[in-house]
Motif scaffolding. Structure first.
Motif: not given
Length: 336
Positions: A111-131
Motif C-alpha cells: 500500500e505504501l509503495t502504491h501510494l508513492v506511485g499514485a501521488l508521485g515521490f515528492h508529493d508523497a514525501v510532502a504529505a507524509l512529512s506532516s505525520y
C-alpha cells in the motif's frame, strides 16, 4: 446471486488510498492490553514494554541541526518488530498506532509503495512529512527498485521528524536476501537498517497453538450452497488466479468490498511464483477483513508447491498458509 471477484476491476482514487491507510478491520479495536503474551516467550512482553515507551515519544519533534538535518533524543527514530508469522506483530503495530497521537498512517508495504506511485515521490514525501507516525506492516523488499524507493522515502521522513514503525519476518539488514543481488544494493539496505531499533519477538504461531492443521476441504456442492448466502463471493480458483494478474495488488482490498465470505472452487497447488505472490497479497487482504473462506480442492497447507516453500519468499508463503488455514476454520463454522 453470488459476487464474482473475477468480474471486478476496482478503480481506487488517491484520496481513498490515503483515507484507508488505517489498521484493517481485524485490528480496528486492538490495544496493548488486549495482546496476550505467551508466558514461555519473554520477548513478547518485552516488546509490549518497548512499544509503550516508544508511543510516548511520538509527537515529540526532533531538534534541528544545521543544514536542515534533524536529530532525536530517542535515537534511531523507529522500531522494527522482527519475528516469525503468527506472533502478534501486526496486533502490536496496530496497538501502537491506536495509542500514539496523530496525524498518523498505517499501511502495508504494498500500500505504501502504491501510494508513492499514485501521488508521485515528492508529493508523497510532502504529505507524509506532516505525520507524527508512519507504521508499515509486513515490510519486505522484493526488487531493487523498491529498495531504493523505500530507503529514500524513509530517510526523508526521518529527517522531517516522523517516527517510524514496521513489522517483518526478516531483520532489516537482511531485507531482499534470496530475492535479488543484494550486494549491488547493500548501501541502501544498510541505510534501512539504520532507521530502526530492532525488537525481536519469539514464539509460535498463535493461530495454531494446540489446534489441528488445515481442516478438510468441503465438497463442491457445499461450496456452492454456501455461496448462496448474502455477501458471498464465488469463483473458480484458476479463473481468480488469472484475474489477479490484471488487477494491481494495491486494489485487492477494494476487490473484496461488500464480501462477507469467500467461496472458491477447485483450489490447486501453485508452482508459479508470480501467481503465488499475488495469492499472498489476496490472503493478507482477506485476513485483514476477517473473511471466512470455504474452498474445495486441495487444503491450504498444500497451496504452494514444495520448491516455493524452500525459496527466498518462503516466509511470505508460510504466513499466507497460516492465515488461510485460520480463515478456512472460520469457513467451516459458516458451513455448519
Amino acid at each position: 446471486m453470488p459476487i464474482h471477484l473475477t468480474e471486478r476491476d476496482p478503480r481506487v482514487p488517491a484520496d481513498r488510498l490515503v483515507a484507508e491507510l488505517v489498521p484493517p478491520p481485524r485490528f480496528a479495536d486492538v490495544s496493548f492490553a488486549s495482546y496476550r503474551p505467551d508466558p514461555g516467550q519473554p520477548s513478547q512482553a518485552q516488546a509490549v514494554e518497548v512499544l509503550q515507551a516508544f508511543a510516548g515519544t511520538v509527537g515529540e519533534r526532533p531538534r534541528k541541526r544545521r543544514w536542515g538535518r534533524s536529530t532525536s533524543e530517542a535515537g534511531s527514530g523507529g522500531v522494527y518488530l522482527d519475528g516469525g508469522y503468527g506472533v502478534g506483530k501486526t496486533h502490536l503495530l496496530a496497538a501502537l498506532w491506536h495509542t500514539a497521537p496523530g496525524p498518523k498512517l498505517f499501511a502495508t508495504f504494498v500500500e505504501l509503495t502504491h501510494l508513492v506511485g499514485a501521488l508521485g515521490f515528492h508529493d508523497a514525501v510532502a504529505a507524509l512529512s506532516s505525520y507524527t507516525l508512519v507504521c508499515v506492516d509486513e515490510f519486505e523488499l522484493d526488487d531493487p527498485g523498491d529498495t531504493v524507493l523505500v530507503s529514500t522515502l524513509l530517510t526523508r521522513l526521518r529527517e522531517a521528524g516522523v517516527r517510524l514503525a514496521a513489522t517483518s519476518n526478516t531483520l532489516p539488514g537482511r531485507l531482499g536476501e534470496g530475492r535479488f543481488a543484494t550486494d549491488d544494493f547493500l548501501r541502501e539496505i544498510q541505510g534501512l537498517a539504520a532507521a530502526f531499533e530492532s525488537v525481536r519477538i519469539d514464539g509460535e504461531d498463535y493461530r495454531h497453538r494446540g489446534l489441528p492443521e488445515a481442516p478438510a476441504a468441503p465438497d463442491l456442492e457445499t461450496v456452492r450452497r454456501t455461496a448462496e448466502r448474502e455477501g458471498a463471493s464465488l469463483d473458480h480458483f484458476v479463473d481468480l488466479s488469472r484475474h489477479l494478474a490484471q488487477v494491481h495488488p494495491s486494489k485487492y482490498g477494494a476487490l473484496l468490498d461488500g464480501v462477507r465470505v469467500v467461496c472458491l472452487e477447485d483450489v490447486r497447488t501453485v508452482d508459479d511464483q508470480a501467481v503465488a505472490l499475488r495469492l499472498v497479497v489476496l490472503a493478507d487482504r482477506m485476513y485483514d477483513r476477517d473473511l471466512p473462506v470455504v474452498a474445495s480442492g486441495v487444503t491450504f497447507d498444500a497451496l504452494f508447491a514444495p520448491q516455493l516453500l524452500e525459496g527466498g519468499y518462503r516466509k511470505k508463503y508460510f504466513r499466507a498458509i497460516s492465515r488461510l488455514v485460520a480463515l478456512a476454520r472460520e469457513g467451516a463454522d459458516v458451513e455448519a
